[in-house]
Design a protein around this motif. Structure first.
Motif, short mmCIF file in Angstrom:
data_model
loop_
_atom_site.label_atom_id
_atom_site.label_comp_id
_atom_site.label_asym_id
_atom_site.label_seq_id
_atom_site.Cartn_x
_atom_site.Cartn_y
_atom_site.Cartn_z
N ALA A 42 0.82 -1.21 0.00
CA ALA A 42 0.00 0.00 0.00
C ALA A 42 0.86 1.26 0.00
CB ALA A 42 -0.93 -0.01 1.21
N VAL A 43 1.89 1.27 0.81
CA VAL A 43 2.79 2.42 0.87
C VAL A 43 3.57 2.56 -0.44
CG1 VAL A 43 4.82 3.37 2.05
CG2 VAL A 43 2.92 2.40 3.38
N SER A 44 3.92 1.44 -1.04
CA SER A 44 4.67 1.45 -2.29
C SER A 44 3.90 2.10 -3.43
CB SER A 44 5.05 0.01 -2.68
OG SER A 44 5.70 -0.02 -3.91
N VAL A 45 2.60 1.92 -3.47
CA VAL A 45 1.81 2.51 -4.55
C VAL A 45 1.96 4.03 -4.54
CG1 VAL A 45 -0.51 2.84 -5.51
CG2 VAL A 45 0.13 0.61 -4.56
N ALA A 46 1.64 4.65 -3.41
CA ALA A 46 1.73 6.11 -3.32
C ALA A 46 3.16 6.60 -3.46
CB ALA A 46 1.13 6.59 -2.00
N SER A 47 4.10 5.88 -2.87
CA SER A 47 5.51 6.30 -2.92
C SER A 47 6.06 6.29 -4.33
CB SER A 47 6.36 5.38 -2.02
OG SER A 47 5.95 5.49 -0.68
#
Length: 117
Positions: A42-47
């Protein structure tokens, strides 16, 4: 335009927040298993959307958007598995899965537009 002003990044941040909040419902023994994978994806998508947005070359931007799209697919699979196992109630998955669909469509469109002619 700064990435923080884009609808895409803001939707990805909303999804990351929902995913991070939902993992607390998972069994405690999954703290370092699927719980950690969900949070990372989930964090990877936005990052990766943010990082790609700030890249100079179109090829680098495309690469980061592709990674974001891959992480989105990972997150989708992980949430579906949690639903199948009964770890997350299906009604709690409706909003995140809807966001995943919306973000995926946005990423697909953006990636298609940035391909060389």
């Amino acid at each position: 335009m700064h990435y923080m002003e884009t609808k895409l990044w803001n939707k990805a941040m909303e999804l990351a927040e929902l995913a991070c909040r939902s993992v607390v419902r998972l069994p405690g023994e999954e703290r370092y298993g699927i719980r950690l994978q969900i949070t990372r994806a989930a964090v990877s998508v936005a990052s990766n959307i943010a990082e790609g947005w700030t890249r100079e070359s179109k090829s680098e931007r495309r690469q980061f958007l592709a990674v974001a799209h891959g992480s989105l697919s990972e997150l989708h699979t992980q949430l579906l598995l949690c639903g199948r196992l009964g770890w997350l109630p299906s009604d709690s998955l409706a909003i995140p899965l809807g966001l995943i669909d919306e973000i995926s469509r946005m990423l697909t469109t953006l990636r298609q537009r940035s391909r060389p002619a």
